[in-house]
Design a protein around this motif. Sequence first.
Motif, mmCIF file in Angstrom:
data_model
loop_
_atom_site.group_PDB
_atom_site.id
_atom_site.type_symbol
_atom_site.label_atom_id
_atom_site.label_comp_id
_atom_site.label_asym_id
_atom_site.label_seq_id
_atom_site.Cartn_x
_atom_site.Cartn_y
_atom_site.Cartn_z
ATOM 1 N N GLY A 159 -14.778 57.023 36.760
ATOM 2 C CA GLY A 159 -14.848 55.609 36.426
ATOM 3 C C GLY A 159 -14.565 54.658 37.573
ATOM 4 N N TYR A 160 -14.386 55.179 38.786
ATOM 5 C CA TYR A 160 -14.163 54.310 39.935
ATOM 6 C C TYR A 160 -14.699 55.002 41.182
ATOM 7 C CZ TYR A 160 -10.114 57.431 40.412
ATOM 8 O OH TYR A 160 -9.307 58.534 40.507
ATOM 9 N N ALA A 161 -14.776 54.262 42.270
ATOM 10 C CA ALA A 161 -15.259 54.817 43.536
ATOM 11 C C ALA A 161 -14.149 55.623 44.205
ATOM 12 C CB ALA A 161 -15.730 53.705 44.461
ATOM 13 N N ASP A 162 -14.451 56.856 44.577
ATOM 14 C CA ASP A 162 -13.510 57.710 45.303
ATOM 15 C C ASP A 162 -14.176 58.085 46.632
ATOM 16 O OD1 ASP A 162 -11.703 59.509 46.278
ATOM 17 O OD2 ASP A 162 -11.780 60.878 44.556
ATOM 18 N N TYR A 163 -14.034 57.199 47.609
ATOM 19 C CA TYR A 163 -14.734 57.367 48.874
ATOM 20 C C TYR A 163 -14.286 58.618 49.622
ATOM 21 C CZ TYR A 163 -16.139 52.543 48.010
ATOM 22 O OH TYR A 163 -16.659 51.402 47.445
ATOM 23 N N LEU A 164 -12.991 58.870 49.633
ATOM 24 C CA LEU A 164 -12.489 60.041 50.329
ATOM 25 C C LEU A 164 -12.858 61.322 49.589
ATOM 26 C CD1 LEU A 164 -8.974 58.703 51.360
ATOM 27 C CD2 LEU A 164 -10.951 59.025 52.840
ATOM 28 N N GLY A 165 -12.815 61.274 48.268
ATOM 29 C CA GLY A 165 -13.214 62.438 47.481
ATOM 30 C C GLY A 165 -14.681 62.774 47.686
ATOM 31 N N ALA A 166 -15.517 61.749 47.784
ATOM 32 C CA ALA A 166 -16.947 61.982 48.026
ATOM 33 C C ALA A 166 -17.161 62.585 49.408
ATOM 34 C CB ALA A 166 -17.723 60.679 47.881
ATOM 35 N N GLY A 220 2.004 29.727 39.125
ATOM 36 C CA GLY A 220 2.375 30.946 38.423
ATOM 37 C C GLY A 220 2.518 32.095 39.406
ATOM 38 N N ARG A 221 2.299 33.313 38.922
ATOM 39 C CA ARG A 221 2.444 34.508 39.763
ATOM 40 C C ARG A 221 1.085 35.170 39.985
ATOM 41 N NH1 ARG A 221 6.513 38.767 40.578
ATOM 42 N NH2 ARG A 221 7.922 37.666 39.171
ATOM 43 N N PRO A 222 0.609 35.234 41.216
ATOM 44 C CA PRO A 222 -0.628 35.961 41.505
ATOM 45 C C PRO A 222 -0.357 37.470 41.565
ATOM 46 C CG PRO A 222 -0.203 34.228 43.134
ATOM 47 C CD PRO A 222 1.068 34.474 42.396
ATOM 48 N N VAL A 223 -1.215 38.243 40.910
ATOM 49 C CA VAL A 223 -1.077 39.693 40.849
ATOM 50 C C VAL A 223 -2.453 40.325 41.038
ATOM 51 C CG1 VAL A 223 -0.474 41.671 39.380
ATOM 52 C CG2 VAL A 223 0.907 39.572 39.278
ATOM 53 N N ILE A 224 -2.525 41.369 41.841
ATOM 54 C CA ILE A 224 -3.759 42.147 41.921
ATOM 55 C C ILE A 224 -3.792 43.137 40.772
ATOM 56 C CG2 ILE A 224 -4.866 44.038 43.196
ATOM 57 C CD1 ILE A 224 -4.282 42.568 45.765
ATOM 58 N N MET A 225 -4.908 43.191 40.056
ATOM 59 C CA MET A 225 -5.124 44.215 39.034
ATOM 60 C C MET A 225 -6.499 44.816 39.295
ATOM 61 S SD MET A 225 -4.579 44.285 34.908
ATOM 62 C CE MET A 225 -6.018 43.351 34.379
ATOM 63 N N SER A 226 -6.499 46.001 39.878
ATOM 64 C CA SER A 226 -7.725 46.621 40.359
ATOM 65 C C SER A 226 -7.888 48.010 39.768
ATOM 66 C CB SER A 226 -7.677 46.713 41.895
ATOM 67 O OG SER A 226 -8.765 47.445 42.413
ATOM 68 N N ASP A 227 -9.130 48.482 39.741
ATOM 69 C CA ASP A 227 -9.404 49.882 39.453
ATOM 70 C C ASP A 227 -9.538 50.622 40.776
ATOM 71 O OD1 ASP A 227 -9.473 49.388 36.748
ATOM 72 O OD2 ASP A 227 -11.660 49.278 36.626
ATOM 73 N N GLY A 228 -9.195 51.911 40.782
ATOM 74 C CA GLY A 228 -9.377 52.686 41.997
ATOM 75 C C GLY A 228 -8.510 53.917 42.051
ATOM 76 N N ASP A 229 -8.658 54.669 43.129
ATOM 77 C CA ASP A 229 -7.854 55.882 43.319
ATOM 78 C C ASP A 229 -6.485 55.505 43.860
ATOM 79 O OD1 ASP A 229 -8.106 57.066 46.578
ATOM 80 O OD2 ASP A 229 -8.971 55.155 45.934
ATOM 81 N N THR A 230 -5.613 56.502 44.057
ATOM 82 C CA THR A 230 -4.237 56.228 44.469
ATOM 83 C C THR A 230 -4.026 56.308 45.975
ATOM 84 O OG1 THR A 230 -3.650 58.549 44.111
ATOM 85 C CG2 THR A 230 -3.299 57.027 42.277
ATOM 86 N N VAL A 231 -5.100 56.521 46.754
ATOM 87 C CA VAL A 231 -4.966 56.608 48.202
ATOM 88 C C VAL A 231 -5.778 55.508 48.890
ATOM 89 C CG1 VAL A 231 -5.318 58.021 50.261
ATOM 90 C CG2 VAL A 231 -4.538 59.092 48.134
ATOM 91 N N VAL A 274 1.002 44.412 42.843
ATOM 92 C CA VAL A 274 -0.285 45.109 42.826
ATOM 93 C C VAL A 274 -0.280 46.170 41.737
ATOM 94 C CG1 VAL A 274 -1.875 46.560 44.134
ATOM 95 C CG2 VAL A 274 -0.614 44.740 45.314
ATOM 96 N N LEU A 275 -1.297 46.145 40.899
ATOM 97 C CA LEU A 275 -1.513 47.168 39.882
ATOM 98 C C LEU A 275 -2.867 47.818 40.149
ATOM 99 C CD1 LEU A 275 -0.477 45.123 36.707
ATOM 100 C CD2 LEU A 275 0.899 46.885 37.842
ATOM 101 N N ILE A 276 -2.901 49.145 40.171
ATOM 102 C CA ILE A 276 -4.154 49.870 40.355
ATOM 103 C C ILE A 276 -4.274 50.893 39.233
ATOM 104 C CG2 ILE A 276 -5.521 51.343 41.870
ATOM 105 C CD1 ILE A 276 -4.020 50.145 44.234
ATOM 106 N N TYR A 277 -5.306 50.727 38.436
ATOM 107 C CA TYR A 277 -5.521 51.586 37.277
ATOM 108 C C TYR A 277 -6.830 52.351 37.419
ATOM 109 C CZ TYR A 277 -2.007 48.562 35.005
ATOM 110 O OH TYR A 277 -0.871 47.871 34.669
#
Length: 229
Positions: A55-62, A106-117, A136-139
């Motif tokens: 469900g997301y881009a995994d550049y290193l995995g590819a 207010g509070r700016p927050v990153i909420m992104s999809d992606g891998d953990t690296v 930063v949140l990465i899901y």
Amino acid sequence: MSSRDAIVFLFDVDNTLIDNDRFSADLADRLERDFGAEGRERYRAIDKEIRGQVGYADYLGALQRLRGKDSDPRFMEMSFFLLDYPFDERRFPGVPQTIDHLRTLGRPVIMSDGDTVFQPRKIRRAGLWDAFRGDVLIYVHKEEMLDHMQATYPADHYVMVDDKPRILVAMKKLLGDKVTTVFVKQGHYAVESEFNGVSPDITVASVAELATLGREAFPSRTGSAPTLR
């Protein structure tokens, strides 16, 4: 995390804060240079397959899958290209100023999809980790993690800033009047208009336009969606 905020501004990363289409083009050029058109297309097919699986881009995995058991040193050079890519040069104009302005509201927050690296690395390389003060949140699928997001960053109201209509529609359906959706018409998703009857509350041509808005632009509301020009 902290006490409740009046507003939490949730920002996507790719093609919202940084020009990820430019990065993708540079990656394709580098793959073709090192591995030829066939290698570039093999990587693209692997990337598409992985995206369909996780469900997301995994550049290193590819890249790892492209390498297989090959010991060609060019694969190490490609890993350096990915990990050291100058994402700070791909940040859209006005992003730091916009974040500074919205922090007064207010509070700016990153909420992104992606891998953990790679995704955290990209965010840090772009200077965004510091700009967002580590908020930063990465899901895997952020639209499925709204309970966790709200528990981590409780707020009276949320503002979702994203270039993907699918995400904005999902956020509005799940959070209703508790969220203001902001459609940023940048990147390859900008031509899409598949909002399925759930129009964004605000449409902007770039994130920098948000620096012109005050608190009154983000009430809990329904109704017509303004377009900033």
